[in-house]
Design an enzyme around this catalytic site. Structure first.
Site, short mmCIF file in Angstrom:
data_model
loop_
_atom_site.label_atom_id
_atom_site.label_comp_id
_atom_site.label_asym_id
_atom_site.label_seq_id
_atom_site.Cartn_x
_atom_site.Cartn_y
_atom_site.Cartn_z
CG MET A 31 -1.90 -1.22 1.14
SD MET A 31 -3.39 -1.02 2.11
CE MET A 31 -2.71 -0.87 3.75
N GLY A 32 2.15 1.11 -0.34
CA GLY A 32 3.04 2.28 -0.43
C GLY A 32 3.53 2.73 0.93
CG HIS A 38 6.81 -1.97 2.20
ND1 HIS A 38 6.78 -0.86 2.99
CD2 HIS A 38 5.57 -2.52 2.28
CE1 HIS A 38 5.58 -0.72 3.51
NE2 HIS A 38 4.82 -1.72 3.10
CG ASP A 151 0.77 -7.35 7.77
OD1 ASP A 151 0.04 -6.69 8.53
OD2 ASP A 151 1.73 -6.86 7.15
CD GLN A 154 -1.82 -8.97 4.31
OE1 GLN A 154 -2.66 -8.11 4.45
NE2 GLN A 154 -0.57 -8.70 3.99
CB SER A 186 4.22 -0.64 10.74
OG SER A 186 2.93 -0.20 10.37
P1 AMP Z 1 1.42 -3.00 3.50
O1 AMP Z 1 1.95 -1.94 2.60
O2 AMP Z 1 1.41 -2.63 4.94
O3 AMP Z 1 0.11 -3.58 3.02
O4 AMP Z 1 2.46 -4.20 3.42
C1 AMP Z 1 2.82 -4.75 2.18
C2 AMP Z 1 3.61 -6.01 2.42
O5 AMP Z 1 4.79 -5.69 3.16
C3 AMP Z 1 2.84 -7.04 3.26
O6 AMP Z 1 3.09 -8.33 2.73
C4 AMP Z 1 3.42 -6.87 4.62
O7 AMP Z 1 3.36 -8.02 5.42
C5 AMP Z 1 4.87 -6.53 4.28
N1 AMP Z 1 5.51 -5.86 5.40
C6 AMP Z 1 5.07 -4.77 6.06
N2 AMP Z 1 5.89 -4.47 7.09
C7 AMP Z 1 6.89 -5.40 7.07
C8 AMP Z 1 8.03 -5.65 7.88
N3 AMP Z 1 8.32 -4.86 8.92
N4 AMP Z 1 8.81 -6.69 7.58
C9 AMP Z 1 8.51 -7.51 6.52
N5 AMP Z 1 7.44 -7.32 5.71
C10 AMP Z 1 6.64 -6.29 5.99
#
Ligand code: AMP
Length: 277
Positions: A31-32, A38, A151, A154, A186
């Site tokens: 989601m950017g 990421h 997540d 998820q 995050s």
């Molecule tokens: P999001 O943009 O929050 O929807 O996350 C996109 C992807 O990045 C998802 O698969 C998350 O699980 C992963 N992600 C987010 N934060 C982390 C992190 N700290 N370590 C590893 N993967 C992450």
């Protein structure tokens, strides 16, 4: 040069060319507001796949809280520079009506693993996730999809989804990337003020102690963890639970892969984390 693509038609044309040349295609849905977590997924994808697509789409259907959607950070220019440096081939950043055009009427709903914890506390959230992930797989025609263990639930929902719908994508779960003090990275961390940011690592610290206590057979480990998190200055704890790592069912014994999962509020921000036990 990383190309920014907005339409499914243009994306498909590119991917069809790659596939005709025999290239394996990886996708990293995001989601950017990108951070190192990421980028670690993009690096894992680059290591495995000849071509990598990172999607940036703040998916309205997975936000059960309109305020959260409104406040969600949007930093596309900075994100594009980071992905360019990683050698990502394409950023797919569609507008909402490209993903959900007029007349859109389908919801993908996973039962079982999507129901407890985040599923119970954020009604509709995993329907939104499963629907958009199924669509992103269909739009990108990817061979492999990269998701973060951050997540955890998820990730299990996505695994269930691809198995149940015979979606020909290998789902890869990548380790949680943390700040030096242990806080899981995050996009929402940016909304913590300095005081809250200083308290935030207490969640992971308390969870690590609880995981050890659980392994040592301490029956009060989860209660102690909750007390510790509140004492560290968190406003409330939504859950701290020990679950079967794959099904997210309540853990009956310690002889199965287990996961400790938590959600807690700090300074108006909802933080989640999870670790193996
Ligand atoms: P999001 O943009 O929050 O929807 O996350 C996109 C992807 O990045 C998802 O698969 C998350 O699980 C992963 N992600 C987010 N934060 C982390 C992190 N700290 N370590 C590893 N993967 C992450």
């Amino acid at each position: 040069m990383t190309k920014i693509v907005r339409s499914v038609a243009e994306l498909r044309a590119l991917v069809r060319g790659w596939k005709a040349a025999g290239d394996v295609v990886g996708v990293v849905p995001t989601m950017g507001a990108l951070h190192d977590g990421h980028l670690s997924l993009a690096r894992a994808a680059k290591a495995d796949c000849a071509r990598v697509i990172v999607t940036i789409f703040v998916n309205p259907k997975q936000f059960n809280n309109p305020d959260d959607l409104l406040k969600y950070p949007r930093t596309e220019t900075a994100d594009a520079a980071l992905l360019q440096a990683e050698g990502v081939d394409v950023i797919f950043a569609p507008m909402p009506d490209e993903v959900y055009p007029a007349g859109f009427a389908t919801t993908v709903s996973v039962a079982g693993v999507a129901q407890p914890l985040e599923g119970a506390l954020r009604p509709g959230h995993f329907d939104g996730v499963a629907t958009v992930v199924a669509k992103l797989f269909g739009m990108t025609l990817a061979d492999r999809g990269y998701f973060g263990q951050k997540d955890w639930q998820q990730l299990q929902v996505v695994q269930r989804l691809v198995r149940d719908l015979n979606i020909p994508v290998d789902v890869v779960g990548c380790e949680t990337v943390r700040e030096a003090d242990g806080l899981a990275m995050s996009s929402r961390n940016a909304r913590l003020d300095a005081g809250a940011r200083a308290k935030a690592p207490a969640l992971y610290a308390a969870m690590r102690r609880a995981a050890l206590a659980l392994r040592a057979g301490r029956g009060d480990a989860l209660d102690a963890c909750r007390t510790e998190v509140l004492a560290a200055g968190f406003d409330s704890v939504e859950y701290i639970e020990l679950r079967d790592a794959a099904t997210l069912d309540v853990a009956a014994t310690l002889d199965q892969p287990l996961r400790l999962l938590a959600a807690a509020w700090l300074g108006g921000v909802r933080l989640i984390d999870n670790i193996p036990v």
